[in-house]
Write a protein that holds these residues in place. Sequence first.
Motif, PDB file in Angstrom:
ATOM      1  N   ALA A  85     -60.408   9.385 -48.410  1.00  0.00           N
ATOM      2  CA  ALA A  85     -61.747   9.918 -48.158  1.00  0.00           C
ATOM      3  C   ALA A  85     -61.965  11.264 -48.828  1.00  0.00           C
ATOM      4  CB  ALA A  85     -61.977  10.050 -46.656  1.00  0.00           C
ATOM      5  N   GLN A  86     -60.901  11.774 -49.467  1.00  0.00           N
ATOM      6  CA  GLN A  86     -60.975  13.048 -50.197  1.00  0.00           C
ATOM      7  C   GLN A  86     -61.474  14.191 -49.308  1.00  0.00           C
ATOM      8  OE1 GLN A  86     -63.383  12.215 -53.693  1.00  0.00           O
ATOM      9  NE2 GLN A  86     -61.682  11.237 -54.762  1.00  0.00           N
ATOM     10  N   CYS A  87     -60.843  14.311 -48.138  1.00  0.00           N
ATOM     11  CA  CYS A  87     -61.180  15.430 -47.246  1.00  0.00           C
ATOM     12  C   CYS A  87     -59.898  16.058 -46.729  1.00  0.00           C
ATOM     13  CB  CYS A  87     -62.068  14.973 -46.092  1.00  0.00           C
ATOM     14  SG  CYS A  87     -61.284  13.793 -44.979  1.00  0.00           S
ATOM     15  N   ASP A  88     -59.926  17.354 -46.517  1.00  0.00           N
ATOM     16  CA  ASP A  88     -58.766  18.019 -45.940  1.00  0.00           C
ATOM     17  C   ASP A  88     -58.862  17.954 -44.411  1.00  0.00           C
ATOM     18  OD1 ASP A  88     -60.644  19.940 -45.179  1.00  0.00           O
ATOM     19  OD2 ASP A  88     -60.111  21.309 -46.811  1.00  0.00           O
ATOM     20  N   GLN A  89     -57.872  18.552 -43.725  1.00  0.00           N
ATOM     21  CA  GLN A  89     -57.841  18.455 -42.269  1.00  0.00           C
ATOM     22  C   GLN A  89     -59.035  19.178 -41.632  1.00  0.00           C
ATOM     23  OE1 GLN A  89     -54.087  19.531 -40.538  1.00  0.00           O
ATOM     24  NE2 GLN A  89     -52.918  18.032 -41.746  1.00  0.00           N
ATOM     25  N   THR A  90     -59.485  20.248 -42.211  1.00  0.00           N
ATOM     26  CA  THR A  90     -60.633  20.966 -41.663  1.00  0.00           C
ATOM     27  C   THR A  90     -61.889  20.116 -41.749  1.00  0.00           C
ATOM     28  OG1 THR A  90     -59.665  23.095 -42.270  1.00  0.00           O
ATOM     29  CG2 THR A  90     -62.047  23.043 -41.858  1.00  0.00           C
ATOM     30  N   GLN A  91     -62.081  19.474 -42.923  1.00  0.00           N
ATOM     31  CA  GLN A  91     -63.251  18.612 -43.082  1.00  0.00           C
ATOM     32  C   GLN A  91     -63.163  17.395 -42.154  1.00  0.00           C
ATOM     33  OE1 GLN A  91     -62.569  18.117 -47.280  1.00  0.00           O
ATOM     34  NE2 GLN A  91     -64.295  19.465 -47.850  1.00  0.00           N
ATOM     35  N   LEU A  92     -61.950  16.847 -41.991  1.00  0.00           N
ATOM     36  CA  LEU A  92     -61.785  15.702 -41.101  1.00  0.00           C
ATOM     37  C   LEU A  92     -62.081  16.093 -39.654  1.00  0.00           C
ATOM     38  CD1 LEU A  92     -60.948  12.815 -40.483  1.00  0.00           C
ATOM     39  CD2 LEU A  92     -58.558  13.547 -40.513  1.00  0.00           C
ATOM     40  N   ALA A  93     -61.651  17.276 -39.271  1.00  0.00           N
ATOM     41  CA  ALA A  93     -61.924  17.749 -37.906  1.00  0.00           C
ATOM     42  C   ALA A  93     -63.424  17.842 -37.661  1.00  0.00           C
ATOM     43  CB  ALA A  93     -61.267  19.106 -37.680  1.00  0.00           C
ATOM     44  N   LYS A  94     -64.168  18.313 -38.668  1.00  0.00           N
ATOM     45  CA  LYS A  94     -65.618  18.427 -38.521  1.00  0.00           C
ATOM     46  C   LYS A  94     -66.254  17.041 -38.409  1.00  0.00           C
ATOM     47  CE  LYS A  94     -69.640  20.681 -40.575  1.00  0.00           C
ATOM     48  NZ  LYS A  94     -70.121  21.541 -41.686  1.00  0.00           N
ATOM     49  N   ARG A  95     -65.784  16.086 -39.250  1.00  0.00           N
ATOM     50  CA  ARG A  95     -66.332  14.730 -39.183  1.00  0.00           C
ATOM     51  C   ARG A  95     -66.086  14.086 -37.810  1.00  0.00           C
ATOM     52  NH1 ARG A  95     -64.885  11.234 -44.587  1.00  0.00           N
ATOM     53  NH2 ARG A  95     -65.772  12.645 -46.173  1.00  0.00           N
ATOM     54  N   ALA A  96     -64.903  14.328 -37.258  1.00  0.00           N
ATOM     55  CA  ALA A  96     -64.527  13.681 -35.997  1.00  0.00           C
ATOM     56  C   ALA A  96     -64.928  14.491 -34.776  1.00  0.00           C
ATOM     57  CB  ALA A  96     -63.016  13.448 -35.968  1.00  0.00           C
ATOM     58  N   SER A  97     -65.549  15.657 -35.029  1.00  0.00           N
ATOM     59  CA  SER A  97     -65.933  16.563 -33.929  1.00  0.00           C
ATOM     60  C   SER A  97     -64.715  16.899 -33.060  1.00  0.00           C
ATOM     61  CB  SER A  97     -67.048  15.947 -33.074  1.00  0.00           C
ATOM     62  OG  SER A  97     -68.195  15.738 -33.841  1.00  0.00           O
ATOM     63  N   LEU A  98     -63.599  17.195 -33.717  1.00  0.00           N
ATOM     64  CA  LEU A  98     -62.373  17.595 -33.042  1.00  0.00           C
ATOM     65  C   LEU A  98     -61.985  18.991 -33.498  1.00  0.00           C
ATOM     66  CD1 LEU A  98     -60.276  14.311 -33.469  1.00  0.00           C
ATOM     67  CD2 LEU A  98     -61.383  15.100 -31.366  1.00  0.00           C
ATOM     68  N   ALA A  99     -61.130  19.625 -32.729  1.00  0.00           N
ATOM     69  CA  ALA A  99     -60.608  20.914 -33.138  1.00  0.00           C
ATOM     70  C   ALA A  99     -59.671  20.736 -34.334  1.00  0.00           C
ATOM     71  CB  ALA A  99     -59.863  21.581 -31.981  1.00  0.00           C
ATOM     72  N   ARG A 100     -59.636  21.744 -35.218  1.00  0.00           N
ATOM     73  CA  ARG A 100     -58.744  21.687 -36.385  1.00  0.00           C
ATOM     74  C   ARG A 100     -57.294  21.530 -35.949  1.00  0.00           C
ATOM     75  NH1 ARG A 100     -55.155  22.023 -39.474  1.00  0.00           N
ATOM     76  NH2 ARG A 100     -55.084  22.799 -41.608  1.00  0.00           N
ATOM     77  N   SER A 101     -56.902  22.218 -34.852  1.00  0.00           N
ATOM     78  CA  SER A 101     -55.522  22.129 -34.381  1.00  0.00           C
ATOM     79  C   SER A 101     -55.210  20.733 -33.838  1.00  0.00           C
ATOM     80  CB  SER A 101     -55.263  23.175 -33.294  1.00  0.00           C
ATOM     81  OG  SER A 101     -56.158  22.993 -32.219  1.00  0.00           O
ATOM     82  N   THR A 102     -56.211  20.063 -33.267  1.00  0.00           N
ATOM     83  CA  THR A 102     -55.997  18.705 -32.754  1.00  0.00           C
ATOM     84  C   THR A 102     -55.699  17.742 -33.891  1.00  0.00           C
ATOM     85  OG1 THR A 102     -57.450  19.131 -30.881  1.00  0.00           O
ATOM     86  CG2 THR A 102     -57.046  16.832 -31.426  1.00  0.00           C
ATOM     87  N   VAL A 103     -56.457  17.861 -34.992  1.00  0.00           N
ATOM     88  CA  VAL A 103     -56.213  17.007 -36.155  1.00  0.00           C
ATOM     89  C   VAL A 103     -54.839  17.294 -36.746  1.00  0.00           C
ATOM     90  CG1 VAL A 103     -56.997  16.453 -38.487  1.00  0.00           C
ATOM     91  CG2 VAL A 103     -58.659  16.759 -36.645  1.00  0.00           C
ATOM     92  N   ASN A 104     -54.495  18.575 -36.831  1.00  0.00           N
ATOM     93  CA  ASN A 104     -53.194  18.945 -37.383  1.00  0.00           C
ATOM     94  C   ASN A 104     -52.051  18.332 -36.573  1.00  0.00           C
ATOM     95  OD1 ASN A 104     -50.810  21.219 -37.165  1.00  0.00           O
ATOM     96  ND2 ASN A 104     -51.581  20.960 -39.269  1.00  0.00           N
ATOM     97  N   ARG A 105     -52.153  18.398 -35.232  1.00  0.00           N
ATOM     98  CA  ARG A 105     -51.102  17.824 -34.387  1.00  0.00           C
ATOM     99  C   ARG A 105     -51.051  16.303 -34.525  1.00  0.00           C
ATOM    100  NH1 ARG A 105     -53.309  21.287 -30.617  1.00  0.00           N
ATOM    101  NH2 ARG A 105     -54.233  19.530 -29.489  1.00  0.00           N
ATOM    102  N   ALA A 106     -52.217  15.685 -34.678  1.00  0.00           N
ATOM    103  CA  ALA A 106     -52.254  14.229 -34.787  1.00  0.00           C
ATOM    104  C   ALA A 106     -51.549  13.741 -36.044  1.00  0.00           C
ATOM    105  CB  ALA A 106     -53.700  13.744 -34.777  1.00  0.00           C
ATOM    106  N   LEU A 107     -51.610  14.521 -37.146  1.00  0.00           N
ATOM    107  CA  LEU A 107     -51.016  14.114 -38.424  1.00  0.00           C
ATOM    108  C   LEU A 107     -49.610  14.662 -38.628  1.00  0.00           C
ATOM    109  CD1 LEU A 107     -54.131  14.528 -40.744  1.00  0.00           C
ATOM    110  CD2 LEU A 107     -53.310  12.470 -39.603  1.00  0.00           C
ATOM    111  N   SER A 108     -49.212  15.613 -37.785  1.00  0.00           N
ATOM    112  CA  SER A 108     -47.904  16.251 -37.950  1.00  0.00           C
ATOM    113  C   SER A 108     -46.805  15.358 -37.416  1.00  0.00           C
ATOM    114  CB  SER A 108     -47.872  17.594 -37.220  1.00  0.00           C
ATOM    115  OG  SER A 108     -46.554  18.111 -37.200  1.00  0.00           O
ATOM    116  N   HIS A 109     -45.715  15.179 -38.200  1.00  0.00           N
ATOM    117  CA  HIS A 109     -44.603  14.325 -37.786  1.00  0.00           C
ATOM    118  C   HIS A 109     -43.665  15.022 -36.813  1.00  0.00           C
ATOM    119  CE1 HIS A 109     -45.143  10.778 -40.434  1.00  0.00           C
ATOM    120  NE2 HIS A 109     -45.816  11.642 -41.176  1.00  0.00           N
ATOM    121  N   THR A 110     -43.964  16.280 -36.463  1.00  0.00           N
ATOM    122  CA  THR A 110     -43.115  16.989 -35.496  1.00  0.00           C
ATOM    123  C   THR A 110     -43.812  17.182 -34.150  1.00  0.00           C
ATOM    124  OG1 THR A 110     -43.893  19.153 -36.281  1.00  0.00           O
ATOM    125  CG2 THR A 110     -41.925  18.218 -37.342  1.00  0.00           C
ATOM    126  N   ALA A 111     -45.069  16.776 -34.045  1.00  0.00           N
ATOM    127  CA  ALA A 111     -45.826  16.983 -32.801  1.00  0.00           C
ATOM    128  C   ALA A 111     -45.736  15.735 -31.918  1.00  0.00           C
ATOM    129  CB  ALA A 111     -47.289  17.282 -33.117  1.00  0.00           C
TER     130      ALA A 111
END
Length: 894
Positions: free
Chosen positions: A32-58
Amino acid sequence: MTDDQPEAQEFDGRESALAELRDRLDAARAKAQCDQTQLAKRASLARSTVNRALSHTAPAPSVNTITALAQALRLDPDPLLALLRTARSTPSPEVLGDCEADGVPGRPIAECDPLELEVHPAAAPATPRASHPKRAGLPTYVPRPHDDRLAEIVREAKAGQSRMAVLVGTSSTGKTRACWEAIQPLAEEGWLLWHPFDPTRAEAALAGLQRIGPRTVIWLNEAQHYLGARQGSGERLAAALTTLLQDPTRGPILILGTLWPDYVDAYTALPRPDAEDTHPQVRALLSHRRLDVPDRFDAATLDKARTAAVNDDLLLQALERAPEGCVTQDLAGGPELVHRYNSIAPAARAVVTAAMDARRLGIGLHIPHDFLADAVEGYLTDAQYDLLPDNWFEQALADANQLVRGNLAALRRVRPRPSRRLGLAEAPTPDSTCPVYRLADYLEQHGRTTRRMQCPPESFWHAAWVHMDNHEDLARLAEAALARYRLRWAFLLHQRSGCYRDLGEDCVGKFVVAQLTGAAAEAVVTWAAEEGETWAMLHLARVSWRDNDLETAEVYARRAADADDPEGLYYLGHIREDAGDREGANELICQAADHGHEQALLLLADAFRSEGDTANEMDAVREAAEQGSLAGLGRFLTLLQEESDEEQFAQVGWQVAVACGLPGMLYYAGVRRDADRTSAPEDLVHRTVGWPGPVTLTRIAEEMYHRGDKTAADGFALEATAAGEAEAWGELVDLRLETGDVAEAEIFARKAAAAGDTLALLLVAGAHEEAGNPAEAEALAQEAAAAGDTDGLLTLAEFRMNAGDAAGAEALALQAGRLGNAEALLWVAEQSEKSGDINGAEKYARQAADGGVFTNPGYSDVTYGEWLPAQVAAQWPYGLDPDGTPSPAWHLSR
């Protein structure tokens, strides 16, 4: 294969599923050619929530997060959710993480689903715009002023300090969602969340609290089910939570709860001096930990919401439907529930109405199927009932269970979950053959308002008597029946509850029988005595003794004594003394004293004093004091003073005073003050009681006021107001009126009114009326009425009556009655009887009874029957039947 290979494979499977889930999401993000910040805005989620969802250590993300990301990335959510279910499947005990393996309750906040934590979901937009992705159950969150203070509390917890906050507001005002949003910074720090609920919320909390570890959020949503639990559970839990908050070795801990205002008022109200204090621990726990949540958005919040709604159809349409700012209620589906209730078939509406009455009159959250099946009949007319098909009740339940906007149902079946507690014995499985149902919160509150002046039909009370097994629910229903002057059902329900067996005569004799008149009272008490109830035996013994019928009195007192009631021994002693048997009387009084009877101990102390036996006198009065007798405490302290042993007075006297609670401690302080005139009252009480909080300061002021120490009472009340305790303003109003300073009382009354206590305005209005200032009196009463206090209308009616305007007075009182003030209707009944209109008196008295006017007469020596106009009371000797007609004799009914 070694023993640990299955567990290792199980662990690898979960990890593989979680890794694949994240890889799919990240690949779709890249496509979709979007970074995590842009994805967070599309999904109406917090940037940290998206980061944790994609992080392999969370930890694994929540269902809500995955659904939102799938919608934003145009993915089918089902395969992703299947992977999530595998990743979040419960592991074997041997491979649990450190917290679970050690039996520490809770799971990481990042793994929690807000919907499972009882955050109200919202419906999908009715007409979503194509440019806006569908949201996963929750709209954009719009912060309000209370969120700022809540965020500060969370920051303090994050910094290492244990904290607690209870959000207070009416149904569907966003309390639980505010808590969920507030703890998201803690999710990033790996905090756990514990939501105790099985087998009951209070039991789960009490059982697991000692195992709580640091960095845990204790989730007490709908805290009345924890803090209001009967049998002392709520008080024990409040004490345990207080201990946990004060223990630095177990912190940091964050406790979050939600409550309706009515529950807070009930828990924090100061008891009358002559009443039992039922919530001291809960009141202390809630002090300074309350955050009020308004029931509507203010202008500034509405502006923020409109800005946020540009990208959120859920919020936009809610704003369009709720012009007065009740946005959260609309999002939660409340109005749709009311519409559904008003439009469903008569049988389904009758079932929901029966559930409304069950909740408002005291039945717990889970309403039994069999109770509803029998109760509902009385809510249908003959014509409606005749037209019902054979399977009408099950169809009615199905109709009531239909979902409306917000995925809410008017009445939903509760499916019990298996126990998930670790380290505890499994709870017994609820009987699956007896389903239970829960009424929607919004409809519960709607019913409390719209049906507050209605008495349920006969079928309701009979169904409760037959099907309700919880003695606490039965006791509350009995109180509700008494409040409506339905004395027969009050008696039968209270008897079946079994509560009176522990509480004695005060709970039944004054509860019901004292409300009967003449022959009705005598018949019911005699029947109860023959049934083996000791309270009734003692009642008859007292009446016979008073009438000088010593033979009958002794028979009943002896029967009570033989049933191991020390009160029977005490009365036998008095009866024998009146009969001239002094030796036998002394022996019986001694036996009662041996059983800890307070008055017997004091009489025994009198006997020892007359014999000069100071040592035994001191033992007797000390034992009475330790039973809670202030009279015993006073005599004990006097004896200590007579011995001139300051050390004994300071140590032993204080220990005994503590056994009498706060009144005993204040009594002790007064004795010390009298013995040491150099000590200021305020300093002395602070040294005696410790450093009291604002609620306790108000209680101390009230105690001092009733003891006649107005100066000390004034000082403590002022100190309480300075500490932020709003109720203390009312105490200051009482004190100023006592001294005749109406002008300053009015100043304090306005401060009390600003804090929500409009009663203070009416007290000052009454003082102005007595002083001959009718204009000032009426202005204050109108001010209270304008603030929504219907007692203001009733006060105005009394003023108009005093001025000779009977028609105007009646109109105001009836207006108050239409707004739910049952006392105003009873006032109209009294005026009607005075004017000779007996039919009108009975009409309005019946309406007042339907509204529950007899909930609390205010003091114990006034029976409810004495509240009624005399001629009405004479027509209702056995109370009323549910339909409002006078009851026939019922004392032998079972």
